[in-house]
Design a protein around this motif. Structure first.
Motif, PDB file in Angstrom:
ATOM      1  N   LYS A  28     -84.579  43.475  10.826  1.00 43.87           N
ATOM      2  CA  LYS A  28     -83.628  42.956  11.851  1.00 43.87           C
ATOM      3  C   LYS A  28     -82.819  41.913  11.295  1.00 43.87           C
ATOM      4  CE  LYS A  28     -86.321  43.476  16.352  1.00 43.87           C
ATOM      5  NZ  LYS A  28     -86.981  42.679  17.271  1.00 43.87           N
ATOM      6  N   HIS A  29     -83.375  41.259  10.160  1.00 40.72           N
ATOM      7  CA  HIS A  29     -82.795  40.204   9.718  1.00 40.72           C
ATOM      8  C   HIS A  29     -81.740  40.776   8.777  1.00 40.72           C
ATOM      9  CE1 HIS A  29     -82.052  36.630   7.175  1.00 40.72           C
ATOM     10  NE2 HIS A  29     -82.209  37.160   5.936  1.00 40.72           N
ATOM     11  N   GLU A  30     -82.027  41.576   7.928  1.00 40.72           N
ATOM     12  CA  GLU A  30     -80.875  42.389   6.858  1.00 40.72           C
ATOM     13  C   GLU A  30     -80.057  43.025   7.758  1.00 40.72           C
ATOM     14  OE1 GLU A  30     -80.948  41.785   3.911  1.00 40.72           O
ATOM     15  OE2 GLU A  30     -82.635  40.549   3.579  1.00 40.72           O
ATOM     16  N   PHE A  31     -80.507  43.749   8.795  1.00 45.42           N
ATOM     17  CA  PHE A  31     -79.504  44.486   9.586  1.00 45.42           C
ATOM     18  C   PHE A  31     -78.451  43.790  10.185  1.00 45.42           C
ATOM     19  CE2 PHE A  31     -78.219  46.665  13.740  1.00 45.42           C
ATOM     20  CZ  PHE A  31     -77.553  47.579  13.201  1.00 45.42           C
ATOM     21  N   ILE A  32     -78.706  42.799  10.549  1.00 45.59           N
ATOM     22  CA  ILE A  32     -77.811  41.801  11.492  1.00 45.59           C
ATOM     23  C   ILE A  32     -76.828  41.238  10.593  1.00 45.59           C
ATOM     24  CG2 ILE A  32     -77.305  39.706  12.884  1.00 45.59           C
ATOM     25  CD1 ILE A  32     -80.061  40.416  14.237  1.00 45.59           C
ATOM     26  N   LYS A  33     -77.316  40.705   9.411  1.00 49.30           N
ATOM     27  CA  LYS A  33     -76.267  40.397   8.331  1.00 49.30           C
ATOM     28  C   LYS A  33     -75.497  41.472   7.901  1.00 49.30           C
ATOM     29  CE  LYS A  33     -79.184  38.616   5.120  1.00 49.30           C
ATOM     30  NZ  LYS A  33     -79.267  37.875   3.758  1.00 49.30           N
ATOM     31  N   ALA A  34     -75.997  42.485   7.391  1.00 47.23           N
ATOM     32  CA  ALA A  34     -75.025  43.701   6.765  1.00 47.23           C
ATOM     33  C   ALA A  34     -74.055  44.041   8.185  1.00 47.23           C
ATOM     34  CB  ALA A  34     -76.127  44.845   6.374  1.00 47.23           C
ATOM     35  N   LEU A  35     -74.388  44.135   9.398  1.00 43.58           N
ATOM     36  CA  LEU A  35     -73.713  44.650  10.334  1.00 43.58           C
ATOM     37  C   LEU A  35     -72.475  43.586  10.651  1.00 43.58           C
ATOM     38  CD1 LEU A  35     -73.385  47.030  12.389  1.00 43.58           C
ATOM     39  CD2 LEU A  35     -74.580  45.491  13.983  1.00 43.58           C
ATOM     40  N   ILE A  36     -73.033  42.362  10.608  1.00 43.88           N
ATOM     41  CA  ILE A  36     -71.831  41.444  10.871  1.00 43.88           C
ATOM     42  C   ILE A  36     -70.676  41.517   9.534  1.00 43.88           C
ATOM     43  CG2 ILE A  36     -70.915  38.844  11.052  1.00 43.88           C
ATOM     44  CD1 ILE A  36     -72.188  40.161  13.450  1.00 43.88           C
ATOM     45  N   LYS A  37     -71.108  41.534   8.622  1.00 48.32           N
ATOM     46  CA  LYS A  37     -70.155  41.633   7.432  1.00 48.32           C
ATOM     47  C   LYS A  37     -69.293  42.922   7.349  1.00 48.32           C
ATOM     48  CE  LYS A  37     -70.443  41.695   2.249  1.00 48.32           C
ATOM     49  NZ  LYS A  37     -71.540  41.695   1.278  1.00 48.32           N
ATOM     50  N   ARG A  38     -69.906  44.013   7.798  1.00 51.19           N
ATOM     51  CA  ARG A  38     -69.286  45.214   7.447  1.00 51.19           C
ATOM     52  C   ARG A  38     -68.332  45.374   8.853  1.00 51.19           C
ATOM     53  NH1 ARG A  38     -70.220  50.892   6.440  1.00 51.19           N
ATOM     54  NH2 ARG A  38     -68.421  51.774   6.623  1.00 51.19           N
ATOM     55  N   ARG A  83     -70.051  55.111  13.972  1.00 50.66           N
ATOM     56  CA  ARG A  83     -69.991  55.902  12.485  1.00 50.66           C
ATOM     57  C   ARG A  83     -70.495  54.546  11.506  1.00 50.66           C
ATOM     58  NH1 ARG A  83     -66.491  55.322   8.738  1.00 50.66           N
ATOM     59  NH2 ARG A  83     -64.813  55.115  10.263  1.00 50.66           N
ATOM     60  N   VAL A  84     -69.881  53.450  11.889  1.00 48.29           N
ATOM     61  CA  VAL A  84     -69.971  52.337  10.974  1.00 48.29           C
ATOM     62  C   VAL A  84     -71.387  51.659  11.246  1.00 48.29           C
ATOM     63  CG1 VAL A  84     -69.254  49.964  10.479  1.00 48.29           C
ATOM     64  CG2 VAL A  84     -67.711  51.840  10.713  1.00 48.29           C
ATOM     65  N   THR A  85     -71.765  51.646  12.375  1.00 47.44           N
ATOM     66  CA  THR A  85     -73.078  51.049  12.643  1.00 47.44           C
ATOM     67  C   THR A  85     -74.303  51.939  12.170  1.00 47.44           C
ATOM     68  OG1 THR A  85     -72.186  49.998  14.944  1.00 47.44           O
ATOM     69  CG2 THR A  85     -74.561  50.347  14.780  1.00 47.44           C
ATOM     70  N   LEU A  86     -74.148  53.232  12.049  1.00 49.58           N
ATOM     71  CA  LEU A  86     -75.160  54.120  11.774  1.00 49.58           C
ATOM     72  C   LEU A  86     -75.393  53.940  10.163  1.00 49.58           C
ATOM     73  CD1 LEU A  86     -74.894  57.247  14.057  1.00 49.58           C
ATOM     74  CD2 LEU A  86     -76.533  55.512  13.943  1.00 49.58           C
ATOM     75  N   GLU A  87     -73.895  53.815   9.714  1.00 52.01           N
ATOM     76  CA  GLU A  87     -73.941  53.943   8.112  1.00 52.01           C
ATOM     77  C   GLU A  87     -74.880  52.696   7.479  1.00 52.01           C
ATOM     78  OE1 GLU A  87     -70.046  54.088   7.000  1.00 52.01           O
ATOM     79  OE2 GLU A  87     -69.523  56.093   7.257  1.00 52.01           O
TER      80      GLU A  87
END
Length: 337
Positions: free
Chosen positions: A304-314, A253-257
């Protein structure tokens, strides 16, 4: 002399007025009628009323005052030349717009490049010049014969240039590449196609680097990977791993968000929903792929750049752990009492 001058000035003013009316009508109906037959014809008439009005004024002057026959003949040549060139100009614009409209209407992805525009214009204007020469009393047949003989010599001297021209036509008509496609050649060059000219194809690498100019013949003989065909959007797969203590439903759920938020922020043209696919129970983590779409090939890197940053933070805020690889080493006791 006063009457001819008045006629000339009056004709010029009338031509300028008509041209302004045409431009005003084009601006007024640009969004409503753009692409229609009426709009195409009106757009092709831009600038023509001025030259035609001058021709009309000169014709009026010739028939109003007495002038020598030689001067009258010169004026007739000028009048005919201006009329033919004006008609040729309108025809070139109209034919070019009609062809472009028919391509768009049929749904074909045939690009309207500089090469096609140049060839089309040259052919139409060449016909206009031949008509003018015929009116002047110059026989066209010897000219065509001389051009044919001279063309053979020129073809031998310009083999490489002609090869690039025909290679460019082949690329366009075969629709192997189109404007704005992202391509990679077997020789290593890659980038987005910006134009196909009569000799070269120009591409811009990812990130807007320096322009790469490649001869058409080299592209036609290379293996081409076109990342924009058959669809312009591409699939991106980002591998992720979480610890065995994680709640997988929460992880999904978190990853898809995060994926939806990043897509909405960086590539709003994407309409396909992202997906999560668990696939491996690894030594230290449960591995899965995050599958997203990018509307253009060169947008994937920022995505990819923005997704990896946002995913680690979340993940950190949600307490989801991405484990380091762990190895347990058991060493036998070598010592003996």
């Amino acid at each position: 002399m006063l009457l001819p001058l008045c006629i000339l000035i009056g004709s010029l003013m009338a031509g300028i007025t008509m041209d302004k009316l045409i431009n005003r009508r084009i601006k007024k109906h640009l969004k409503i009628e753009e692409g229609t037959w009426r709009f195409i014809f009106i757009n092709a008439l831009r600038g023509v009323p001025v030259s035609l009005a001058l021709v009309t004024g000169l014709y009026w002057i010739v028939n109003t005052i007495d002038i020598p026959d030689s001067l009258a003949r010169l004026f007739s040549y000028i009048l005919f030349t201006v009329i033919v060139l004006s008609i040729t100009r309108v025809t070139s614009r109209t034919v070019g717009s009609v062809i472009e409209r028919q391509i768009e209407k049929s749904g074909e992805n045939l690009p309207k490049t500089t090469l096609l525009s140049t060839i089309l214009t040259v052919v139409i204007y060449a016909m206009g010049v031949l008509i003018i020469l015929q009116y002047y009393g110059i026989s066209v047949a010897p000219i065509l014969t001389a051009m044919g003989v001279g063309g053979m010599a020129v073809a031998l001297a310009l083999q490489e240039t002609l090869a690039n021209i025909f290679a460019g036509l082949h690329l366009i008509l075969s629709k192997q590449i189109r404007l704005d496609d992202y391509i990679r050649l077997s020789t290593g060059e890659e980038g987005r196609v910006t134009d196909i000219t009569w000799r070269f194809t120009t591409i811009i690498p990812v990130g807007g680097g320096n322009m790469i100019v490649i001869p058409n013949q080299k592209i036609a003989s290379s293996n081409i990977t076109n990342f924009s065909m058959p669809r312009r959007d591409i699939i991106i797969s980002v591998p992720v791993g979480v610890s065995y203590d994680s709640d997988l439903d929460k992880v999904e759920r978190v990853t898809l968000e995060v994926a939806r938020e990043v897509l909405a922020r960086t590539d709003e043209d994407v309409k396909t929903e992202p997906a999560v696919s668990f696939h491996t129970l690894a030594d230290s983590s449960i591995n899965f792929n995050v599958v997203m779409h990018s509307s253009l090939f060169d947008r994937q890197f920022r995505l990819k750049h923005e997704f990896i940053k946002a995913l680690i933070k979340r993940y950190r805020s949600e307490g989801i752990e991405i484990p380091y690889p762990v190895r347990t080493v058991i060493q036998e006791n070598q010592g003996k009492e």
